[in-house]
Every structure is written in C-alpha cells, then in structure tokens.
Design a protein around this motif. Sequence first.
Motif, PDB file in Angstrom:
ATOM      1  N   TRP A 127      52.289  50.985  60.646  1.00 60.75           N
ATOM      2  CA  TRP A 127      52.387  51.565  59.299  1.00 60.75           C
ATOM      3  C   TRP A 127      51.985  50.494  58.304  1.00 60.75           C
ATOM      4  CZ3 TRP A 127      54.234  56.585  58.553  1.00 60.75           C
ATOM      5  CH2 TRP A 127      54.826  57.201  59.669  1.00 60.75           C
ATOM      6  N   LEU A 128      51.143  50.848  57.342  1.00 58.50           N
ATOM      7  CA  LEU A 128      50.719  49.931  56.294  1.00 58.50           C
ATOM      8  C   LEU A 128      51.198  50.492  54.963  1.00 58.50           C
ATOM      9  CD1 LEU A 128      47.016  49.460  57.490  1.00 58.50           C
ATOM     10  CD2 LEU A 128      49.002  48.030  58.038  1.00 58.50           C
ATOM     11  N   VAL A 129      51.969  49.684  54.221  1.00 55.16           N
ATOM     12  CA  VAL A 129      52.474  50.105  52.919  1.00 55.16           C
ATOM     13  C   VAL A 129      51.568  49.519  51.848  1.00 55.16           C
ATOM     14  CG1 VAL A 129      54.428  50.104  51.331  1.00 55.16           C
ATOM     15  CG2 VAL A 129      54.836  50.214  53.801  1.00 55.16           C
ATOM     16  N   ARG A 130      50.969  50.397  51.046  1.00 58.47           N
ATOM     17  CA  ARG A 130      50.088  49.979  49.963  1.00 58.47           C
ATOM     18  C   ARG A 130      50.884  49.384  48.805  1.00 58.47           C
ATOM     19  NH1 ARG A 130      47.688  55.264  51.269  1.00 58.47           N
ATOM     20  NH2 ARG A 130      45.663  54.919  52.207  1.00 58.47           N
ATOM     21  N   PRO A 131      50.217  48.559  47.977  1.00 60.25           N
ATOM     22  CA  PRO A 131      48.798  48.220  48.014  1.00 60.25           C
ATOM     23  C   PRO A 131      48.495  47.194  49.107  1.00 60.25           C
ATOM     24  CG  PRO A 131      49.832  47.089  46.184  1.00 60.25           C
ATOM     25  CD  PRO A 131      50.887  47.972  46.808  1.00 60.25           C
ATOM     26  N   LEU A 132      47.293  47.291  49.631  1.00 62.04           N
ATOM     27  CA  LEU A 132      46.802  46.372  50.653  1.00 62.04           C
ATOM     28  C   LEU A 132      45.891  45.354  49.994  1.00 62.04           C
ATOM     29  CD1 LEU A 132      45.798  49.033  53.352  1.00 62.04           C
ATOM     30  CD2 LEU A 132      48.039  47.978  52.973  1.00 62.04           C
ATOM     31  N   GLY A 133      45.831  44.183  50.559  1.00 59.18           N
ATOM     32  CA  GLY A 133      44.967  43.136  50.015  1.00 59.18           C
ATOM     33  C   GLY A 133      43.547  43.218  50.538  1.00 59.18           C
ATOM     34  N   PHE A 134      43.152  44.344  51.096  1.00 60.40           N
ATOM     35  CA  PHE A 134      41.834  44.526  51.691  1.00 60.40           C
ATOM     36  C   PHE A 134      41.562  46.024  51.797  1.00 60.40           C
ATOM     37  CE2 PHE A 134      45.129  43.941  54.835  1.00 60.40           C
ATOM     38  CZ  PHE A 134      45.028  45.087  55.613  1.00 60.40           C
ATOM     39  N   GLN A 135      40.324  46.352  52.098  1.00 65.58           N
ATOM     40  CA  GLN A 135      39.936  47.740  52.329  1.00 65.58           C
ATOM     41  C   GLN A 135      40.137  48.061  53.813  1.00 65.58           C
ATOM     42  OE1 GLN A 135      38.951  49.892  49.856  1.00 65.58           O
ATOM     43  NE2 GLN A 135      39.501  48.188  48.519  1.00 65.58           N
ATOM     44  N   LEU A 136      40.476  49.289  54.107  1.00 62.90           N
ATOM     45  CA  LEU A 136      40.719  49.666  55.500  1.00 62.90           C
ATOM     46  C   LEU A 136      39.459  49.657  56.356  1.00 62.90           C
ATOM     47  CD1 LEU A 136      43.429  52.366  54.951  1.00 62.90           C
ATOM     48  CD2 LEU A 136      43.696  50.142  56.063  1.00 62.90           C
ATOM     49  N   ASP A 137      38.300  49.588  55.739  1.00 61.88           N
ATOM     50  CA  ASP A 137      37.066  49.470  56.510  1.00 61.88           C
ATOM     51  C   ASP A 137      36.541  48.025  56.503  1.00 61.88           C
ATOM     52  OD1 ASP A 137      36.243  49.310  53.889  1.00 61.88           O
ATOM     53  OD2 ASP A 137      34.688  50.840  54.067  1.00 61.88           O
ATOM     54  N   ASP A 138      37.390  47.086  56.131  1.00 58.29           N
ATOM     55  CA  ASP A 138      37.028  45.675  56.061  1.00 58.29           C
ATOM     56  C   ASP A 138      36.509  45.188  57.417  1.00 58.29           C
ATOM     57  OD1 ASP A 138      37.485  42.700  56.163  1.00 58.29           O
ATOM     58  OD2 ASP A 138      38.175  43.087  54.115  1.00 58.29           O
ATOM     59  N   ARG A 139      35.395  44.470  57.394  1.00 55.68           N
ATOM     60  CA  ARG A 139      34.802  44.001  58.648  1.00 55.68           C
ATOM     61  C   ARG A 139      35.714  43.018  59.377  1.00 55.68           C
ATOM     62  NH1 ARG A 139      31.602  38.986  58.260  1.00 55.68           N
ATOM     63  NH2 ARG A 139      31.829  38.195  56.143  1.00 55.68           N
ATOM     64  N   TYR A 140      36.538  42.260  58.635  1.00 61.64           N
ATOM     65  CA  TYR A 140      37.454  41.322  59.284  1.00 61.64           C
ATOM     66  C   TYR A 140      38.568  42.067  60.012  1.00 61.64           C
ATOM     67  CZ  TYR A 140      35.031  37.866  56.484  1.00 61.64           C
ATOM     68  OH  TYR A 140      34.069  37.088  55.919  1.00 61.64           O
ATOM     69  N   LEU A 141      39.011  43.163  59.430  1.00 59.80           N
ATOM     70  CA  LEU A 141      40.015  44.008  60.076  1.00 59.80           C
ATOM     71  C   LEU A 141      39.443  44.554  61.381  1.00 59.80           C
ATOM     72  CD1 LEU A 141      42.760  45.599  59.852  1.00 59.80           C
ATOM     73  CD2 LEU A 141      41.437  47.380  58.737  1.00 59.80           C
ATOM     74  N   LYS A 142      38.231  45.079  61.313  1.00 58.36           N
ATOM     75  CA  LYS A 142      37.581  45.626  62.507  1.00 58.36           C
ATOM     76  C   LYS A 142      37.381  44.548  63.561  1.00 58.36           C
ATOM     77  CE  LYS A 142      34.970  49.357  60.360  1.00 58.36           C
ATOM     78  NZ  LYS A 142      33.612  49.826  60.053  1.00 58.36           N
ATOM     79  N   ARG A 143      36.931  43.367  63.123  1.00 59.21           N
ATOM     80  CA  ARG A 143      36.657  42.301  64.079  1.00 59.21           C
ATOM     81  C   ARG A 143      37.934  41.841  64.775  1.00 59.21           C
ATOM     82  NH1 ARG A 143      33.738  36.456  63.197  1.00 59.21           N
ATOM     83  NH2 ARG A 143      33.749  35.947  65.391  1.00 59.21           N
TER      84      ARG A 143
END
Length: 172
Positions: A50-66
């Motif tokens: 579970w992620l509680v907003r606000p987030l410090g990044f976008q959910l499609d962030d390449r670092y998140l994916k990597r």
Amino acid sequence: MSASESSGSGPANAPQHREPLLHVVLYQPDIPQNTGNIGRSCVAVGAKLWLVRPLGFQLDDRYLKRAGMDYWQHLEWEAVDSWSEIESRLAGRTFWLLTKFAERHVWDASFSPGDVLVFGSETRGLPESLRREHQSRCLKLPMHEAVRSLNLASTANTVVYEAVRQFGGLNT
C-alpha cells in the motif's frame, strides 16, 4: 503501465485467489528505488503493498520499475490518498508502526498473518501524531547510536521476514 495502474492501483483490482500474507504500508515514500525493492520483497512473500500519497515520485518512474524489475507485474498493490483510507480499508487488523523512536524492538512483537506493517518516508519518517496514536504498536530495529537511520528497503525486508519467520514461513 496500464490505465488502472497509472490511476493508482495495480493487480489489486483483479480477482484475488487468497488474502495477502501481510500488508506493507509505505507512508508517503520519497525514493522510487526503495519502493521498487520493497515491492519485490512483497511479491516474494505474498504481501500486499500500500502506498499512501503524496509520493515523492511518479508511479511510472523508471527507477521504480528498475528496482522492481520484472516482479512489479506480479505485485498486488494500491496507492491511496490518505492514512484514514488505510485505517478504513484495513480495519480489524493489527497495525505495527516502524520508527526509530519506538521503545520496543521488532523481536518483542508477536506477528500474525494479515498484520499491517507501516513504514514512514525516507526523509520524514512517520508523523508524530501516528506514532502517538499507535504508541503501543511502535517497533524499531536495534542500531548503534552513531547510525541516524537505516535504509527503508533494508528495514522493510528485515521486518517482513521476521514476521514471516514468526508465524511459520511461507506455504510455497
């Protein structure tokens, strides 16, 4: 990512075969790499993220994916707009809040399947109001006084696996 994922939820909207082993809540996380690594650990044990907003990044962030690599597609996760939504959606479960300000160590807790493990942001931790409200359920990892904090992904991984160890491991 699909349209449903960009709106803040992933496979959580798909029919689920079983309840998550644990619920891992990241309260306003800042660093996508940590979230990706925690997501990978959630997949490994069958936990929901579970992620509680606000987030410090976008959910499609390449670092998140990597950081999540090819595991993100297997992750059950949701992003919500507030702490009150977490409390409502996970009502009736035991909440454990991880904070360096706790009196008790994680080894002193008695975890059960379905528990909620809550971690604060990398830069701010958990708000004092939450720590106060759940004071009897605040836990910490022991660390030498020279260390200001531990990495969020390392902490989450340690606590998740301690919980799983306590209640007998995975049924895989």
